[in-house]
Design a protein around this motif. Structure first.
Motif, PDB file in Angstrom:
ATOM      1  N   ASP A 137     -13.632  -8.871  26.005  1.00 39.79           N
ATOM      2  CA  ASP A 137     -12.574  -8.579  25.031  1.00 39.79           C
ATOM      3  C   ASP A 137     -11.361  -7.938  25.670  1.00 39.79           C
ATOM      4  N   LYS A 156     -12.460   4.368  24.000  1.00 38.90           N
ATOM      5  CA  LYS A 156     -13.775   4.688  23.441  1.00 38.90           C
ATOM      6  C   LYS A 156     -14.436   5.675  24.404  1.00 38.90           C
ATOM      7  N   SER A 197      -8.495   0.470  26.195  1.00 39.35           N
ATOM      8  CA  SER A 197      -7.985  -0.707  25.479  1.00 39.35           C
ATOM      9  C   SER A 197      -7.167  -1.584  26.434  1.00 39.35           C
ATOM     10  N   TRP A 238     -11.452  -5.048  27.374  1.00 37.89           N
ATOM     11  CA  TRP A 238     -11.608  -3.595  27.522  1.00 37.89           C
ATOM     12  C   TRP A 238     -12.144  -3.298  28.911  1.00 37.89           C
ATOM     13  N   GLU A 278     -12.401   0.038  18.299  1.00 34.68           N
ATOM     14  CA  GLU A 278     -11.322  -0.821  18.775  1.00 34.68           C
ATOM     15  C   GLU A 278      -9.950  -0.386  18.278  1.00 34.68           C
TER      16      GLU A 278
END
Length: 676
Positions: A674, A625, A647, A676, A620
């Motif tokens: 979240d 990622k 992100s 993402w 994070e």
């Protein structure tokens, strides 16, 4: 007194005249044709072989000359073939020496002799039938004599002992022996691989035998020895002197040449039982290689070697014991491969003694870099028990040129592909004291092509045709440690290597520079990564193979790697994607805490699984990622499936890009909880 001398002289003259008249009439009452037929009949009867003699010439004053002698082979080899053949056998003697009871052979010469010896698979020879027949005849003769001895004998008064007769010939003296243009062949079929030995154009002469007490015996020899496919020229010039009263002799070797090696020296014999001498041999590797058969010479066409060699042997044989010291000197050595000078200024010295010990050193330049070798050996007279210890030091060791010296094993057409075998397990038993070769390599740095590695220490042992090694290399601010086991006969090998805290930037740049590339002008992803990846690398890996040929394409292995505290600098690939999709962060450097993955390598292809790039504990902390699976090859082919989570802050740019360029207003379905 004068009258007695006149009468004696007259009688001698009459005797000589009568002897001459009688000798002149010998051919009339004892013709040579009859002698020839007797010889043929006797030899055929004794050997069971067909014998031919073209002619026999006899001269009472000169001697014999037998022409066109041949003994045929056994029928199983072809009765028309010759077992022994001689165009001419000459024997000349001194007639007047016979009056003194001595047979003086002034000349014994064989002209164009030929002999063929064959050893069969069962161990018999092509002359075994002759030996068998001679043995049978001997048994028959012994049996006949035994039967004759069984007859009853009448008792008789023992006859008085007769005085022993003095043999008419007291001594046989040969003054000259010669062979002209001899040819001899030997074939051994009793072993799995047949062996052939041929001697061509054999010329030999030995003179002054009768004068050996006052004049050295001259010995000359010249021929060509063909051993299987090796053609070896041989020549010798030697003088030998004998002193019977002192029971001594000397052998002075002016020259003895065999296969490009020339020897000279002197041997002294005392008491006809002890000896001492000194022999010096000089040669050059280039001359020695000239005896190689054409097929081996073809394999060495790209190589050229030249080393001046001198060997000095001093020895003593006394009371049944041998002591010696052998010194081998090498100078002015050079070795080139494909017109590239690999080794130069090669020189060294080895000392060997009768206690089976060896000590020596070698110095040379390998690709322009100094190499020093020190060697010691014990029990070298027994290969099964010998131990060699070798230390190698170089400030900069050239691996690339060293590998070029080892020939590659070629597979012939139609040869079956080697089946995969189970990995070779490292033997754990203690072998440091076992017979074999123990090598310690120390280098301030080593290099291969454009790759330079720091201080290196390697321990290598060659025991029972297996090579064991452990190595440690300080490089890229970290270290590489490993071990290997190689079976020289089967070419099976295993290699375990561990990388600790290596600076990835220099390592990956060097690795990319040595990876093969099909099109040198065409750039690919690996070229784009050069000088772009940073971090500390740790890796554990194991490799195995079943051939030493092209290891990058034949090795199998697996391992895992982890790169920490690194970054991927801005790449052309990232900038290209950023310009097309508006993802600006891809055009910038991507920092990460962890880049890790596992790999499996086979047939030049590297499969990478569970590849990930994270910033922060779960990724994070960064802009993206990365997860990936795919493969690459040693010749730079690449195929990867990459998944990315972007992100929330960077995802906004992606949403705006799609809305603006693709008229897609809502891409929120692509986000997780979240963002993402």
């Amino acid at each position: 007194m004068k009258t007695a001398l006149k009468i004696t002289g007259t009688i001698l003259l009459v005797m000589v005249f009568v002897f001459i008249i009688a000798a002149a009439t010998i051919p009339r009452w004892f013709p040579v044709d009859k002698v020839k037929n007797i010889i043929i009949g006797q030899v055929e009867e004794k050997t069971g072989r067909k014998v031919l003699i073209k002619s026999l010439e006899f001269n009472l004053f000169k001697g014999f000359e037998l022409k066109g002698f041949s003994m045929k082979e056994n029928a199983r080899y072809g009765a028309k073939k010759d077992f022994i053949r001689d165009d001419s056998i000459v024997l000349k003697y001194n007639l007047f020496a016979l009056f003194a009871g001595e047979l003086v052979i002034e000349k014994f010469e064989l002209v164009d002799p030929y002999v063929q010896i064959i050893k069969e698979e069962n161990g018999d020879y092509n002359f075994s039938d002759i030996l068998k027949k001679l043995a049978e005849d001997k048994e028959k003769a012994a049996g006949a004599k035994g039967k004759a001895g069984t007859r009853p004998k009448e008792e008789k008064t023992p006859a008085p002992a007769r005085p022993k007769k003095t043999p008419p010939i007291k001594n046989i003296i040969i003054t000259s022996i010669g062979v002209k243009n001899g040819n001899f062949e030997y074939a051994d079929h009793s072993k799995p691989k047949s062996m052939s030995l041929k001697i061509r154009n054999f010329n030999f002469d030995m003179e002054n035998l009768a004068l050996s007490l006052v004049k050295p015996i001259g010995i000359n020899l010249k021929c060509v020895v063909i051993y299987n496919d090796y053609k070896i020229p041989v020549s010798m010039k030697t003088a030998a002197g004998v002193n019977l009263s002192k029971k001594s002799a000397t052998i002075d070797i002016a020259s003895f040449s065999i296969g490009g090696m020339d020897t000279n020296g002197k041997i002294s014999i005392t008491g006809f039982k002890d000896a001492k001498g000194s022999l010096t041999t000089v040669s050059n590797v280039r001359k020695m290689l000239e005896v190689l058969p054409p097929d081996l010479s073809a394999k060495l066409k790209d190589t050229n070697a030249s080393i001046d060699i001198m060997n000095i042997l001093n020895f003593t044989y006394k009371d049944g014991k041998v002591t010696f010291n052998d010194v081998l000197k090498m100078e002015n050595g050079e070795f080139t491969y494909k017109n590239n000078k690999v080794v130069e200024k090669f020189g060294g010295r080895f000392d060997v003694n009768n206690k089976a010990g060896l000590a020596g050193n070698i110095n040379f330049l390998l690709a322009g870099n100094e190499v020093k070798i020190k060697a010691e050996g014990s029990n070298i007279d027994s290969p099964a028990d010998s131990i060699y210890r070798v230390n190698i030091y170089s400030p900069k060791f050239a691996i690339e040129y060293l590998l070029a010296m080892f020939p590659q094993k070629e597979k012939k057409a139609g040869q079956p592909v080697t089946k995969k075998t189970a990995p070779v397990k490292t033997e754990k038993k203690k072998i440091s004291g076992a017979p074999g070769i123990y090598l310690e390599l120390k280098a301030d740095s080593i290099f291969y092509r454009d790759v330079t590695i720091g201080k290196t220490i390697a321990s290598i042992r060659f025991v029972n045709a297996k090579l064991y090694s452990e190595f440690s290399m300080m490089c890229y601010d970290g270290s590489i440690n490993g071990s290997a086991v190689m079976d020289i006969n089967t070419e099976n090998y295993t290699l375990a290597a561990g990388i600790k805290s290596v600076k990835l930037h220099d390592l990956i740049d060097d690795a990319i520079s040595v990876i093969p590339k099909k099109d040198a002008k065409k750039k690919n992803v690996l070229d784009d990564l050069k000088d772009k990846v940073y971090g500390n690398l740790n890796m554990d890996s194991k490799f195995r193979g079943s051939t030493f040929k092209e290891p990058a394409l034949t090795v199998n292995g697996e391992g895992g790697f982890k790169i920490s505290d690194g970054k991927i600098a801005s790449t052309e690939t990232g900038r290209d994607i950023a310009s097309k999709f508006g993802i600006t962060f891809l055009s910038k450097e991507i920092p990460f805490d962890i880049m890790a993955g596992n790999f499996i390598m086979s047939k030049g292809r590297i499969n990478i699984k569970d590849f990930k790039v994270h910033k922060g504990p779960n990724g994070e902390g960064g802009s993206v990622k990365i997860r990936a699976n795919g493969w690459t090859t040693v010749d730079r082919a690449l195929d990867f499936k990459v998944e990315t989570d972007i992100s929330p802050s960077e995802a906004k740019q992606v949403e705006e890009y799609f809305a603006r360029n693709l008229n897609i207003r809502d891409v929120s379905y692509a986000y997780n909880k979240d963002g993402w």
